[in-house]
Write an enzyme that holds these catalytic residues in place. Structure first.
Site, PDB file in Angstrom:
ATOM      1  N   GLU A  35      40.703  37.596  42.200  1.00  0.00           N
ATOM      2  CA  GLU A  35      40.918  38.594  41.149  1.00  0.00           C
ATOM      3  C   GLU A  35      40.373  38.113  39.815  1.00  0.00           C
ATOM      4  O   GLU A  35      39.799  38.909  39.048  1.00  0.00           O
ATOM      5  CB  GLU A  35      42.407  38.926  41.062  1.00  0.00           C
ATOM      6  CG  GLU A  35      42.895  39.725  42.268  1.00  0.00           C
ATOM      7  CD  GLU A  35      44.372  39.560  42.561  1.00  0.00           C
ATOM      8  OE1 GLU A  35      45.125  39.129  41.660  1.00  0.00           O
ATOM      9  OE2 GLU A  35      44.781  39.837  43.705  1.00  0.00           O
ATOM     10  N   TYR A  51      52.606  37.251  40.412  1.00  0.00           N
ATOM     11  CA  TYR A  51      52.804  36.591  41.710  1.00  0.00           C
ATOM     12  C   TYR A  51      54.061  35.718  41.688  1.00  0.00           C
ATOM     13  O   TYR A  51      54.702  35.533  42.729  1.00  0.00           O
ATOM     14  CB  TYR A  51      51.576  35.750  42.082  1.00  0.00           C
ATOM     15  CG  TYR A  51      50.419  36.586  42.580  1.00  0.00           C
ATOM     16  CD1 TYR A  51      50.380  37.029  43.908  1.00  0.00           C
ATOM     17  CD2 TYR A  51      49.371  36.935  41.748  1.00  0.00           C
ATOM     18  CE1 TYR A  51      49.330  37.795  44.373  1.00  0.00           C
ATOM     19  CE2 TYR A  51      48.313  37.701  42.206  1.00  0.00           C
ATOM     20  CZ  TYR A  51      48.303  38.132  43.513  1.00  0.00           C
ATOM     21  OH  TYR A  51      47.265  38.899  43.977  1.00  0.00           O
TER      22      TYR A  51
END
Length: 396
Positions: free
Chosen positions: A140, A98
């Site tokens: 996640e 990310y």
């Protein structure tokens, strides 16, 4: 929740960002893959990239998330976030990735919007990004923990113990863990990722729904061969090269299109290879003795092209209050009860309180959803799964 200062800035700049988001995402992927070619080779779907589908999906999710923050500041769009997180988890996406995305996405924003990206604007959209990224990372992490795997280490070797040609373009592969350990549990409707090494050395990944019963010893996936050089490179590889005795790298099961454990009336609507999660659901309903009404709807080009057609009908027949309705664009002799043309639910009874599950091409699901809403099915009770990038938001 978006801060008060950033809310005002995002609200003022959202029209400009939304208007340029397609250009921004295109430039983002160019930058990302120039700096990290291994991501295109071994993580991202090259077919979706070539067709521009992933760009559309990313643009749609960013715009939808920002709009949700402005319109409903006290909650999160968890349905959208969960769907994205399950797909990321099936690929082994890590929190560090990310930061890589952030670096190249914001460089693309600055390049496309130029002087309009003041420090205040950059700070506000940075907050939007990290609200979304941190929410996804948290979901996640929970999914990885539930499966007992580490982020980035979701792969396990599975032996191919059987292969059946279902139609001219569909084959079922039956799998067992190569190490002999028990297969991980899954919920009916979920999928796994399959990673294959192609002739050019790329390790491409695709998702396939599990079509077997959750309690079975083996796991089954039915793969439709997609015609094309790039868009069908994994399905083509599986059809051409994978036989009984071979080994595949397969992820843990993920996916949020799963049956709720209650006795509500159900409608399972699919088109083409979208029938595969429905077969797993039907197996589970039969195994648990589901007694409420179940309406099975499927659309295909012809009976010969309907994957697992006999299983679809036989599993429906196992339920005490269920009916199957198959629509074909080109009916064949010997199938007098089949319906011709596109799915039309007008003549079907849809009981009050029905929960619907949809899987198939986006135009099919949009049409079925519209018909279900007209019949009084609550929007919150209509759930869907798409193979590939989720373009529902991007196109609507």
């Amino acid at each position: 929740m978006l801060s008060e200062k950033s809310t005002a800035t995002v609200r003022a700049t959202l029209p400009a960002v939304a208007a340029a988001i397609a250009t921004i995402t295109e430039r983002f992927y160019e930058r990302l893959f120039a700096a990290h070619p291994e991501l295109l080779r071994d993580l991202f779907n090259r077919g979706n990239q070539a067709a521009g589908l992933q760009k559309q999906a990313l643009a749609g999710s960013i715009a939808a998330f920002a709009t949700h923050l402005l319109d409903r500041p006290d909650d999160r769009p968890d349905v959208m976030l969960n769907r994205i997180a399950h797909k990321h988890a099936s690929l082994g996406v890590t929190a560090d990735q990310y930061r890589v995305v952030h670096q190249h996405l914001f460089a693309a924003i600055a390049e496309v919007l130029g002087e309009a990206v003041t420090p205040e604007v950059a700070e506000a959209w940075d907050e939007v990004y990290w609200l979304m990224a941190n929410a996804l990372t948290a979901i996640e992490a929970r999914l990885y923990e539930e499966q007992g795997v580490l982020a980035g280490d979701v792969w396990r070797e599975w032996a191919v113990v059987g292969r059946t040609e279902e139609t001219a373009d569909c084959a079922t592969f039956r799998l067992r863990p190569a190490d002999g350990a028990p297969a991980p549990a899954f919920k009916p409707g979920q999928y796994v990722s399959v990673q294959v090494e192609l002739a050019d050395g790329a390790r491409q990944i695709r998702q396939y729904s599990l079509s077997s019963a959750p309690g079975s010893e083996l796991r089954s996936i039915t793969v439709k061969r997609v015609r094309g050089d790039i868009d069908g490179e994994v399905s083509g590889h599986l059809h051409a090269h994978v036989r009984e005795g071979d080994v595949l790298r397969v992820s843990a099961p993920y996916g949020d299109l799963v049956l709720h454990a209650d006795d509500a009336p159900l409608l399972l609507a699919s088109a083409g290879i979208g029938c595969t999660p429905m077969l797993s659901m039907l197996e589970q309903l039969a195994a648990t003795g589901h007694r409420a009404p179940v309406t099975v709807v499927h659309a295909d080009r012809s009976p010969a092209e309907h994957p697992l057609r006999d299983d679809h009908a036989a599993l429906t027949a196992k339920l005490p209050d269920a009916a199957a309705h198959f629509w074909y664009e080109a009916p064949e002799p010997g199938h007098p009860a089949d319906r011709t043309g596109l799915v039309d639910l007008t003549a079907l009874t849809v009981p009050s309180g029905t929960r619907a599950y949809l899987c198939g091409p986006l135009p099919f699901m949009r049409a079925v959803r519209t018909q279900l809403l007209a019949k009084g099915v609550a929007a919150a009770d209509i759930h869907y799964e798409v193979f590939g990038p989720d373009l529902w938001l991007a196109q609507g």
